[in-house]
Design a protein around this motif. Structure first.
Motif, PDB file in Angstrom:
ATOM      1  N   ALA A  98       0.834  -1.200   0.000  1.00 28.20           N
ATOM      2  CA  ALA A  98       0.000   0.000   0.000  1.00 28.20           C
ATOM      3  C   ALA A  98       0.868   1.249   0.000  1.00 28.20           C
ATOM      4  CB  ALA A  98      -0.931  -0.013   1.214  1.00 28.20           C
ATOM      5  N   GLY A  99       1.977   1.220   0.754  1.00 28.70           N
ATOM      6  CA  GLY A  99       2.882   2.361   0.765  1.00 28.70           C
ATOM      7  C   GLY A  99       3.523   2.595  -0.588  1.00 28.70           C
ATOM      8  N   LEU A 102       3.807   5.784  -5.621  1.00 27.76           N
ATOM      9  CA  LEU A 102       3.792   5.828  -7.085  1.00 27.76           C
ATOM     10  C   LEU A 102       2.684   6.738  -7.590  1.00 27.76           C
ATOM     11  CD1 LEU A 102       4.471   2.081  -7.981  1.00 27.76           C
ATOM     12  CD2 LEU A 102       5.993   4.021  -8.416  1.00 27.76           C
ATOM     13  N   VAL A 103       1.517   6.666  -6.965  1.00 28.53           N
ATOM     14  CA  VAL A 103       0.409   7.531  -7.379  1.00 28.53           C
ATOM     15  C   VAL A 103       0.803   8.997  -7.219  1.00 28.53           C
ATOM     16  CG1 VAL A 103      -1.922   8.277  -6.755  1.00 28.53           C
ATOM     17  CG2 VAL A 103      -1.405   5.845  -6.952  1.00 28.53           C
ATOM     18  N   VAL A 122       3.998   1.480 -15.955  1.00 27.17           N
ATOM     19  CA  VAL A 122       2.836   2.167 -16.527  1.00 27.17           C
ATOM     20  C   VAL A 122       2.759   3.609 -16.031  1.00 27.17           C
ATOM     21  CG1 VAL A 122       0.307   2.221 -16.530  1.00 27.17           C
ATOM     22  CG2 VAL A 122       1.503   0.071 -16.945  1.00 27.17           C
ATOM     23  N   VAL A 123       2.992   3.804 -14.730  1.00 24.51           N
ATOM     24  CA  VAL A 123       2.928   5.151 -14.165  1.00 24.51           C
ATOM     25  C   VAL A 123       4.048   6.026 -14.723  1.00 24.51           C
ATOM     26  CG1 VAL A 123       3.070   6.483 -12.033  1.00 24.51           C
ATOM     27  CG2 VAL A 123       1.753   4.372 -12.074  1.00 24.51           C
ATOM     28  N   ALA A 146      -2.790   3.666 -11.530  1.00 25.28           N
ATOM     29  CA  ALA A 146      -1.887   2.776 -10.806  1.00 25.28           C
ATOM     30  C   ALA A 146      -2.627   1.618 -10.155  1.00 25.28           C
ATOM     31  CB  ALA A 146      -1.109   3.564  -9.756  1.00 25.28           C
ATOM     32  N   LEU A 147      -3.730   1.907  -9.457  1.00 20.02           N
ATOM     33  CA  LEU A 147      -4.444   0.848  -8.750  1.00 20.02           C
ATOM     34  C   LEU A 147      -5.179  -0.072  -9.720  1.00 20.02           C
ATOM     35  CD1 LEU A 147      -5.858   2.734  -5.630  1.00 20.02           C
ATOM     36  CD2 LEU A 147      -3.745   1.425  -5.893  1.00 20.02           C
ATOM     37  N   ARG A 148      -5.670   0.469 -10.805  1.00 17.34           N
ATOM     38  CA  ARG A 148      -6.285  -0.405 -11.813  1.00 17.34           C
ATOM     39  C   ARG A 148      -5.253  -1.345 -12.416  1.00 17.34           C
ATOM     40  NH1 ARG A 148     -10.284   3.357 -15.517  1.00 17.34           N
ATOM     41  NH2 ARG A 148     -12.222   2.397 -14.770  1.00 17.34           N
TER      42      ARG A 148
END
Length: 239
Positions: A7-8, A13-14, A44-45, A152-154
């Motif tokens: 999660a961190g 990254l987000v 991707v990011v 990012a989460l997707r």
């Protein structure tokens, strides 16, 4: 620990905190082997940030930070195999341990998941169930009800699910592996819409859905634990 550091890393990254993301991503190698899908998220990011260079110029320091984030994700995949090598003296200690779970057979990509589905539901129905599960996951992540998760989460949800499908021999540990798909909980609760989008609902509905999901998941975990640890002679799953 894996849930915390993952999660961190995703949070960093987000927010494009590249150097810190690389360090935290490296720590995931001490918890769970998720470097490959996490590296996909970082790639991707980074590519998405690079494509915005016309409107948001990328400084040399940021390029270095993006490279550090990608490097941290890459090295994370080598941490535990290196520890196993150092501790046992065998270069293949990590992969040999993984293959031991299948009786010493080589672990081939995707085959264990396919075989498990066919063992549970039959040759044809098993493949259909597997295909339906993959389609349902893609629909849940790609649809507008998940737009609020962001890129990012997707990417993490799809990349990690594909990684499990390719590398896992799914059985009793599948439930704890799926914990790392925690962004999907937001979608299940109906909170994944982008701000200002989605159907209008009363404010009490989201907390009620969240509480219902928590109760449902805890009940499922209790049932699963009871199912596994109840021994039924003459033979059953070992505790």
């Amino acid at each position: 620990m894996a849930l915390l550091v993952l999660a961190g890393a995703l949070w960093l990254l987000v927010r494009e905190r590249w150097w810190a993301a690389g360090v935290v991503a490296l720590l995931t190698g001490l918890a769970r082997p998720v470097a490959l899908p996490l590296g996909l998220v970082a790639l991707v990011v980074v590519v998405a940030r690079w494509r915005e260079r016309g409107t948001r110029p990328v400084a040399a320091g940021e390029y270095a930070g993006m490279a550090a984030a990608l490097l941290g994700c890459g090295l994370a995949g080598l941490v535990w195999p290196a520890v196993a090598w150092w501790g046992t003296g065998r270069a293949d200690a990590y992969t040999a341990t993984m293959s031991a779970w299948r009786g010493g057979e080589a672990v081939l990509p995707f085959l264990p998941s396919i075989e498990r589905a066919q063992w549970l539901w039959g040759d044809l129905v098993g493949l259909l169930v597997l295909a339906a599960g993959i389609g349902l996951l893609m629909l849940a992540v790609v649809g507008p009800w998940a737009a609020g998760l962001g890129l990012a989460l997707r990417t993490w949800c799809l990349g990690y699910a594909l990684y499990l499908f390719a590398a896992l021999d799914p059985w009793t540990s599948l439930y704890r592996y799926l914990m790392l798909l925690f962004p999907l909980f937001v979608v299940l609760a109906g909170a994944g819409w982008a701000p200002g989008q989605g159907p209008r609902r009363p404010r009490w509905l989201l907390p009620a859905r969240t509480a219902a999901l928590v109760v449902l998941m805890v009940a499922a975990q209790v049932w699963w634990g009871w199912y596994l640890f109840r021994f039924e002679p003459p033979s059953d799953y070992p505790p």
